[in-house]
Design a protein around this motif. Structure first.
Motif, mmCIF file in Angstrom:
data_model
loop_
_atom_site.group_PDB
_atom_site.id
_atom_site.type_symbol
_atom_site.label_atom_id
_atom_site.label_comp_id
_atom_site.label_asym_id
_atom_site.label_seq_id
_atom_site.Cartn_x
_atom_site.Cartn_y
_atom_site.Cartn_z
ATOM 1 N N HIS A 199 41.990 44.222 27.427
ATOM 2 C CA HIS A 199 40.569 43.968 27.205
ATOM 3 C C HIS A 199 40.298 42.468 27.100
ATOM 4 C CE1 HIS A 199 37.189 43.638 24.087
ATOM 5 N NE2 HIS A 199 36.602 43.867 25.251
ATOM 6 N N ALA A 202 40.829 40.847 30.475
ATOM 7 C CA ALA A 202 39.764 41.181 31.428
ATOM 8 C C ALA A 202 38.516 40.347 31.159
ATOM 9 C CB ALA A 202 39.440 42.671 31.353
ATOM 10 N N HIS A 223 34.786 41.421 40.389
ATOM 11 C CA HIS A 223 35.397 42.637 39.837
ATOM 12 C C HIS A 223 36.800 42.322 39.351
ATOM 13 C CE1 HIS A 223 32.248 45.427 41.125
ATOM 14 N NE2 HIS A 223 32.207 44.758 42.266
ATOM 15 N N ALA A 224 37.234 43.076 38.345
ATOM 16 C CA ALA A 224 38.568 42.919 37.783
ATOM 17 C C ALA A 224 39.361 44.199 38.002
ATOM 18 C CB ALA A 224 38.479 42.597 36.292
ATOM 19 N N ILE A 226 42.492 46.338 37.009
ATOM 20 C CA ILE A 226 43.527 46.547 35.999
ATOM 21 C C ILE A 226 44.588 47.417 36.658
ATOM 22 C CG2 ILE A 226 44.064 47.362 33.685
ATOM 23 C CD1 ILE A 226 42.020 45.065 33.797
ATOM 24 N N ARG A 237 41.549 54.276 29.205
ATOM 25 C CA ARG A 237 40.336 54.074 30.015
ATOM 26 C C ARG A 237 39.081 54.242 29.163
ATOM 27 N NH1 ARG A 237 41.655 55.314 35.882
ATOM 28 N NH2 ARG A 237 43.884 55.771 35.934
ATOM 29 N N LYS A 248 29.686 44.691 32.173
ATOM 30 C CA LYS A 248 31.121 44.432 32.328
ATOM 31 C C LYS A 248 31.865 45.696 32.761
ATOM 32 C CE LYS A 248 31.582 40.067 30.967
ATOM 33 N NZ LYS A 248 30.162 39.698 30.973
ATOM 34 N N ARG A 249 31.413 46.860 32.246
ATOM 35 C CA ARG A 249 32.090 48.123 32.557
ATOM 36 C C ARG A 249 32.089 48.385 34.063
ATOM 37 N NH1 ARG A 249 28.987 52.294 29.643
ATOM 38 N NH2 ARG A 249 29.460 50.873 27.914
ATOM 39 N N ILE A 252 34.980 46.692 36.185
ATOM 40 C CA ILE A 252 36.391 47.031 35.992
ATOM 41 C C ILE A 252 36.804 48.136 36.953
ATOM 42 C CG2 ILE A 252 38.108 47.889 34.362
ATOM 43 C CD1 ILE A 252 37.090 45.130 33.676
#
Length: 291
Positions: A199, A202, A223-224, A226, A237, A248-249, A252
């Motif tokens: 977290h 990110a 975008h990130a 993971i 998750r 932000k959600r 991801i």
């Protein structure tokens, strides 16, 4: 006109059709149009072999005599389909692949070999030998791995890369990679990582700019990813989704072990060297003495 009995007319017709196929839209100089790749695969079907083996060495040699002048090489994959490889970038031109379809027996063997490699590889091996080739094959560009030397300047990113939209606009991606399992336990177990650590990384990844030397501009990550070489648990998750705000959600993207295995296998990429099955040892009766 009965072109079937006129060799020169037939050759001109074939040349015109090939020119039309090569003029179709394609991703770039390293990727021929999809229709052209389909024609090559159809014409090189092993079932059509004549006076040669199923690997069609004579036909393959003649085809490559023409393709090499344009910087490409044809080869047969383990699935017995014929693919084109761009010699300069080593990019393989494959048709659109669905990683969620049922896998063939050969693909299941490759998947098992890669899974065994993921069990023992380091984080750097996962990045360099699996993720970088896979993302290149999937069409990402400017893929840059931070590596251990640059960890101080990494800002939560193990990799950053760029994707070109059909409109020629760019999207930028940061990737945080963990070799093992990601869970939501209060304390990381051996071989796993705590999602709270991810977290923080990110948030850092999304907040810091990257420099794209090709455009000479500093850009924020859109975008990130993971990415985990093991499982990303449902609890992990859900925990991350709950602590991130809505904006932000949506930035991801999760990719866990099954996603890596399926994507890598269906794109027909060569396995890492350490994942290749060992050559069988010949029986003693067939081993020739050295004298």
């Amino acid at each position: 006109m009965d072109w079937q009995h006129d060799g020169s007319t037939r050759h001109r017709w074939v040349a015109e059709v090939l020119e039309q196929l090569l003029a179709e839209p394609h991703e770039g100089p390293a990727h021929p149009p999809e229709s052209f790749c389909k024609v090559i695969d159809h014409l090189m079907n092993p079932a059509d072999a004549l006076n040669e083996g199923l690997d069609r060495p004579n036909a393959l040699r003649q085809l490559n005599d023409a393709l090499m002048r344009e910087g490409f090489e044809a080869f047969y994959g383990e699935d017995k389909h014929c693919y084109l490889r761009h010699v300069g970038t080593n990019t393989v031109s494959v048709l659109a692949k669905n990683p969620h379809r049922p896998l063939s027996a050969a693909e299941m063997q490759r998947r098992s070999a890669l899974a065994a490699f993921l069990d023992t590889c380091s984080e750097d091996e996962l990045i360099e030998q699996v993720l970088l080739p896979m993302f290149r094959q999937l069409g990402f560009h400017r893929i840059t791995a931070a590596g251990h030397r640059d960890k101080a300047l990494e800002y939560g990113k193990d990799i950053w890369m760029r994707y070109t939209l059909p409109t020629q606009h760019f999207l930028y991606f940061g990737i945080q990679v963990k070799r093992g399992k990601l869970d939501a336990m209060g304390k990381s177990r051996a071989g796993s990582a705590n999602i709270a650590e991810i977290h923080q990384q990110a948030l850092m990844m999304l907040a810091h700019e990257i420099f794209d030397p090709e455009t000479n501009r500093r850009m924020l990550v859109d975008h990130a990813f993971i990415v985990a070489g093991g499982e990303i648990t449902k609890a992990a998750r859900n925990w991350l989704a709950n602590v991130l705000d809505a904006s932000k959600r949506s930035q991801i993207i999760f990719m866990d072990r099954d996603d890596i295995l399926n994507q890598f296998v269906v794109t027909s990429l060569p396995l890492p060297e350490r994942a290749m099955p060992a050559a069988p040892t010949p029986p003693l009766s067939t081993v020739q003495p050295p004298f």
